[in-house]
Write a protein that holds these residues in place. Structure first.
Motif, mmCIF file in Angstrom:
data_model
loop_
_atom_site.group_PDB
_atom_site.id
_atom_site.type_symbol
_atom_site.label_atom_id
_atom_site.label_comp_id
_atom_site.label_asym_id
_atom_site.label_seq_id
_atom_site.Cartn_x
_atom_site.Cartn_y
_atom_site.Cartn_z
ATOM 1 N N VAL A 47 99.632 19.600 50.987
ATOM 2 C CA VAL A 47 98.707 20.010 49.998
ATOM 3 C C VAL A 47 97.574 20.604 50.982
ATOM 4 O O VAL A 47 96.808 21.582 50.498
ATOM 5 C CB VAL A 47 98.598 19.241 49.069
ATOM 6 C CG1 VAL A 47 97.178 19.249 48.125
ATOM 7 C CG2 VAL A 47 99.616 18.785 48.212
ATOM 8 N N SER A 48 97.171 19.984 52.087
ATOM 9 C CA SER A 48 96.072 20.406 52.795
ATOM 10 C C SER A 48 96.363 21.790 53.476
ATOM 11 O O SER A 48 95.447 22.561 53.283
ATOM 12 C CB SER A 48 96.038 19.412 53.961
ATOM 13 O OG SER A 48 94.954 19.947 54.718
ATOM 14 N N ASP A 49 97.649 22.209 53.827
ATOM 15 C CA ASP A 49 98.045 23.519 54.255
ATOM 16 C C ASP A 49 97.778 24.465 53.286
ATOM 17 O O ASP A 49 97.364 25.615 53.380
ATOM 18 C CB ASP A 49 99.399 23.352 54.735
ATOM 19 C CG ASP A 49 99.501 22.783 56.210
ATOM 20 O OD1 ASP A 49 98.288 22.206 56.788
ATOM 21 O OD2 ASP A 49 100.607 22.139 56.482
ATOM 22 N N HIS A 50 98.227 24.163 52.026
ATOM 23 C CA HIS A 50 98.308 25.037 51.094
ATOM 24 C C HIS A 50 96.784 25.332 50.416
ATOM 25 O O HIS A 50 96.507 26.301 50.104
ATOM 26 C CB HIS A 50 99.199 24.333 49.766
ATOM 27 C CG HIS A 50 99.335 25.116 48.711
ATOM 28 N ND1 HIS A 50 100.235 26.280 48.713
ATOM 29 C CD2 HIS A 50 98.755 25.629 47.387
ATOM 30 C CE1 HIS A 50 100.471 26.796 47.438
ATOM 31 N NE2 HIS A 50 99.583 26.614 46.643
ATOM 32 N N ALA A 51 96.121 24.351 50.534
ATOM 33 C CA ALA A 51 94.291 24.476 50.329
ATOM 34 C C ALA A 51 93.852 25.616 51.207
ATOM 35 O O ALA A 51 93.046 26.316 51.032
ATOM 36 C CB ALA A 51 93.678 23.154 50.378
ATOM 37 N N GLU A 52 94.276 25.487 52.443
ATOM 38 C CA GLU A 52 93.875 26.247 53.421
ATOM 39 C C GLU A 52 94.375 27.554 53.455
ATOM 40 O O GLU A 52 93.519 28.580 53.166
ATOM 41 C CB GLU A 52 94.112 25.741 54.952
ATOM 42 C CG GLU A 52 93.306 24.533 55.468
ATOM 43 C CD GLU A 52 93.841 23.970 56.805
ATOM 44 O OE1 GLU A 52 94.673 24.833 57.561
ATOM 45 O OE2 GLU A 52 93.749 22.926 57.148
ATOM 46 N N HIS A 53 95.463 27.758 52.994
ATOM 47 C CA HIS A 53 95.875 29.109 52.632
ATOM 48 C C HIS A 53 95.289 29.927 51.498
ATOM 49 O O HIS A 53 94.957 30.890 51.450
ATOM 50 C CB HIS A 53 97.487 28.965 52.317
ATOM 51 C CG HIS A 53 98.074 30.372 52.189
ATOM 52 N ND1 HIS A 53 98.247 31.361 53.090
ATOM 53 C CD2 HIS A 53 98.917 30.758 51.169
ATOM 54 C CE1 HIS A 53 98.621 32.281 52.433
ATOM 55 N NE2 HIS A 53 99.204 32.330 51.025
ATOM 56 N N THR A 54 95.003 28.816 50.435
ATOM 57 C CA THR A 54 94.413 29.537 49.037
ATOM 58 C C THR A 54 92.871 29.829 49.515
ATOM 59 O O THR A 54 92.655 30.870 48.992
ATOM 60 C CB THR A 54 94.368 28.254 48.196
ATOM 61 O OG1 THR A 54 95.964 27.792 47.750
ATOM 62 C CG2 THR A 54 93.536 28.633 46.840
ATOM 63 N N GLU A 55 92.454 29.165 50.550
ATOM 64 C CA GLU A 55 91.063 29.485 50.683
ATOM 65 C C GLU A 55 90.900 30.887 51.593
ATOM 66 O O GLU A 55 90.183 31.642 51.477
ATOM 67 C CB GLU A 55 90.395 28.242 51.873
ATOM 68 C CG GLU A 55 89.065 28.619 52.243
ATOM 69 C CD GLU A 55 88.088 28.919 51.321
ATOM 70 O OE1 GLU A 55 86.930 29.481 51.333
ATOM 71 O OE2 GLU A 55 88.138 27.690 50.405
ATOM 72 N N GLU A 56 92.178 31.102 52.210
ATOM 73 C CA GLU A 56 92.216 32.533 53.114
ATOM 74 C C GLU A 56 92.209 33.618 52.054
ATOM 75 O O GLU A 56 91.927 34.431 52.136
ATOM 76 C CB GLU A 56 93.390 32.371 53.889
ATOM 77 C CG GLU A 56 93.263 31.637 55.243
ATOM 78 C CD GLU A 56 94.317 31.523 55.982
ATOM 79 O OE1 GLU A 56 95.470 32.221 55.847
ATOM 80 O OE2 GLU A 56 94.592 30.640 56.901
ATOM 81 N N LEU A 57 93.273 33.309 50.901
ATOM 82 C CA LEU A 57 93.588 34.080 49.835
ATOM 83 C C LEU A 57 92.435 34.516 49.113
ATOM 84 O O LEU A 57 91.941 35.667 48.789
ATOM 85 C CB LEU A 57 94.596 33.678 48.945
ATOM 86 C CG LEU A 57 96.127 33.560 49.769
ATOM 87 C CD1 LEU A 57 96.966 32.968 48.564
ATOM 88 C CD2 LEU A 57 96.644 34.917 50.040
ATOM 89 N N LEU A 58 91.592 33.353 48.985
ATOM 90 C CA LEU A 58 90.184 33.583 48.024
ATOM 91 C C LEU A 58 89.201 34.569 48.843
ATOM 92 O O LEU A 58 88.432 35.286 48.018
ATOM 93 C CB LEU A 58 89.514 32.182 48.004
ATOM 94 C CG LEU A 58 88.275 31.982 46.998
ATOM 95 C CD1 LEU A 58 88.756 32.705 45.508
ATOM 96 C CD2 LEU A 58 87.858 30.649 46.759
ATOM 97 N N ARG A 59 89.170 34.411 50.239
ATOM 98 C CA ARG A 59 88.159 35.150 51.140
ATOM 99 C C ARG A 59 88.725 36.651 50.919
ATOM 100 O O ARG A 59 87.773 37.625 51.012
ATOM 101 C CB ARG A 59 88.150 34.697 52.455
ATOM 102 C CG ARG A 59 87.182 33.551 52.516
ATOM 103 C CD ARG A 59 86.880 33.199 54.100
ATOM 104 N NE ARG A 59 87.525 31.864 54.175
ATOM 105 C CZ ARG A 59 88.475 31.577 55.173
ATOM 106 N NH1 ARG A 59 88.615 32.325 56.013
ATOM 107 N NH2 ARG A 59 89.014 30.380 55.233
#
Length: 158
Positions: A47-59
């Motif tokens: 979930v932590s890795d997924h949250a980081e990836h989502t942050e990249e997608l959001l940017r």
């Protein structure tokens, strides 16, 4: 020559054997709690890795609809991380209480003092903590299912 059997009475041996047998029951709970901690830790890392990836997608998101969808997903991931943190903390506390139960059991057996109420409290607390950890894990699972049903599959970490 004095034998060990003559020094230690058969009652003492029976009492010690009974204490060891009874102490094995909490150890099964401790083993289960340790296994659950491994599962929770793996899920937390995912979930932590997924949250980081989502942050990249959001940017990188340019569309307002994609941005709002990713923000909602990010909020859900934060709730999942909180649920998993609670699951790990409660399960670890349950494991510690289980160890305390075993210590109380052995000390009570050695000192022959009434420790039954302490055993009930300690083991009951351990069980409640492990059940609480499982309930928090269920919250994470429900949040994950809700997200898939509501938003469909989100992009996975690469």
């Amino acid at each position: 020559m004095v034998s060990v059997a003559s020094i230690v009475s058969s009652d003492a041996i029976d009492n010690t054997a009974h204490i060891v047998q009874v102490a094995l029951t909490p150890i099964f709970l401790l083993t289960g709690a340790a296994t659950l901690l491994g599962v929770f830790n793996t899920r937390l890392a995912y979930v932590s890795d997924h949250a980081e990836h989502t942050e990249e997608l959001l940017r990188a998101a340019e569309d307002d609809e994609d941005r709002s969808r990713l923000v909602a997903h990010q909020a859900r991931l934060r709730h999942r991380l909180q649920a998993l943190d609670a699951a790990m903390a409660l399960t670890a506390l349950g494991g510690a209480a289980t160890c305390g139960t075993v210590c109380i059991l052995f000390l009570g057996g050695v000192q022959n003092k009434g420790v039954a109420s302490w055993l009930v409290i300690s083991f009951g607390f351990a069980l409640l903590c492990v059940v609480g950890g499982l309930a928090a894990f269920l919250v994470d699972t429900l949040l994950a299912w809700h997200g898939i049903r509501q938003d469909g599959p989100m992009p996975r970490p690469k």
